[in-house]
Design an enzyme around this catalytic site. Sequence first.
Site, PDB file in Angstrom:
ATOM      1  N   HIS A 223      35.367  14.731  20.324  1.00 39.15           N
ATOM      2  CA  HIS A 223      35.592  15.314  21.646  1.00 39.15           C
ATOM      3  C   HIS A 223      36.098  16.751  21.545  1.00 39.15           C
ATOM      4  O   HIS A 223      36.261  17.415  22.557  1.00 39.15           O
ATOM      5  CB  HIS A 223      36.579  14.476  22.462  1.00 39.15           C
TER       6      HIS A 223
ATOM      7  N   GLU B  72      22.328  13.820  27.829  1.00 34.98           N
ATOM      8  CA  GLU B  72      22.486  15.268  27.639  1.00 34.98           C
ATOM      9  C   GLU B  72      21.156  15.996  27.444  1.00 34.98           C
ATOM     10  O   GLU B  72      21.004  17.142  27.890  1.00 34.98           O
ATOM     11  CB  GLU B  72      23.423  15.566  26.464  1.00 34.98           C
TER      12      GLU B  72
END
Lengths: 325, 325
Positions: A131, A62
């Site tokens: 999540h 990321e």
Amino acid sequence: MNQLGMGQAVNQALREEMMRDSGVFIAGEGIGVGIMESPMLPTFGLLKDFGPERVKDTPVSEAAIAGLAVGAAAAGLRPVVEILFSPFFTLASDMIVNHAAKLRYLSGGKSTFPLVVRIKNASGHGAGCQHSHNLEAWAAHCPGLKVVMPSTPADAKGLLKSAIRDDNPVIFIENMALYFQPGPVPDEEYLTPIGKAEIKRQGKDVTVVAWSNMVGLALRAADQFSQEGVEVEIVDVRTLAPLDKETILASVRKTGRLVVIHEANRTGGFAGEISAIVMEEALASLKAPLRRVTGPDIPVPASPPLESFYIPNEENLISAIREII
Amino acid sequence: MQITKEKKIEMLRSMLLSRQFEDKLTELCKIEGKIPGMMILCTGQEAVGSGVCAALAPEDIIISNHRSHNHLLARGADPNALMAEIYGKRTGCNKGKSGTLHLAVPEVNALCTTTVVGGGPPIAVGTAFAQQYRKEESVTVCFFGDGAADEGSFHEALNLASLWRLPVIFVCENNLYAGAQRYEEHTKVKDIADRAIAYAMPGEVVDGNDVTAVYRAACKAREIAVSEKGPTLIECKTYRCHGHGEADLQLYQPKDEIAAWVEKCPIDKLRDEALSEGLISNDAYEEMNRKMNEIVENAVRFAEESPFPSPEEALEDVFVSSRIS
């Protein structure tokens, strides 16, 4: 008008902007070849149509994905990168918070960073708190970032097209549940301006300010009140930064009552900011104390009854409205 | 590889300017109220920036770090605008927004200076991606220290750069200290260049106090990058003759170690070479020294005579006002 899910609308926006501007490219984890292949998903079919030069599947990195966006934007491209699920924003956040948001300022206005970070948010799927995390208030707290959270497929398309053409970094947060709730999307090309709220329902008795998936919920609650003769006005802010406070204030001045609803947990949530603006600028118009309807201050739990307890529902909103009318 | 007389003189001049500039800053930052903020210098490490930048073409991009003065001057940044920025003046290259630590000079393709350790490599991936995307024959250089090689972002960036064969030269300026930690106290491998093996790219250890060796390594890496063979990691072994910042008392750096490295001054080394090869006379060297001093004195005068920005100028340069069409 076509009936499309939000993922399909995002897909159309990406497609149109990639055709319009050769400097637009997309990158992220599994955006070309993904684990899930469904025409309802935002990047479906783009690899086939635009090729691997412009549709970049990345490693699970990321920081590098966000850095790719910052550097490519600094060098003149228009990157649109994807953060797979919102909690992974933390892994990309140095590049977004310390770099995308600050480097223009640090250059004294010489450089521009026209990039979009699409973040997929996913509560309601039992995926748990790593999540699922509503972090829009973090992003909106960073000067230098625009923060967009559409509630309908049509808004998602028009706002994403504007975000890609915007010369500033834009955080574009998509609620994945909305991928599977079709809504009308105009056939002709259009742009939806960033920084403009929309009154999704007119009403004279109470203002509900909402965004993303909470707008649909608020509309359903409003229908119920309508049968009782109470007209709820729904302001969909669409953009948290910059915030269209004029539309919010005008609505509150008209109705005299305010409920702000968001899925994110309460403390430090963006409802606090909106409430403060209304207290500072429209206190005299308020006929009753304002109310916030939010998730509790807990991580998003996994088990269905626990997760449902976390996510604000129509009943929560209806009770809050009842308290002040 | 033969290095021309002109190139050697150019590098000598570049190192001298940098040294004079920073010697002046060493003096100025001790005067109460003269220079705001921290003062972080690269005195003694000039061969790295001057050697690498001598190998670059104007269209190449550099990404710098908190020890940036040498990189920027070697790249051709205007000393007046740099000095004024360091003073916090409106005429500074970033209108007083960046100060000494975040100097950005896009005019010479020094697109950003990041003080977040490890912030540079992911951004370099992005700028190099843009260069590759547009099929340019240009490269990105990313300067960082030995401390940055311990950040996760460094590893993500090297992996992605190698995977996509991006035209990047990662230049690690190993000055033996990261803050107060000596190299052995923060990294287990003897050479950071060895980390290139893990990412399947060439890695080279260079004497960072020998500007001609640095120049040769950079030329080779640039050739690899523009011939689409991907990135290189160059580790320049050098030494931080001053503290982390000028307020650092250097109690943890052995005095004899500092003295030994001061003896290995990269400027003296090239000067002696140039004198013995007859590339420059003693008089011409002294004249060059005097000229660099004059440039620095002029820069100080320019900075001191320049106005401060008015306080409300702080509000400018956060966003571009986009024209969306």
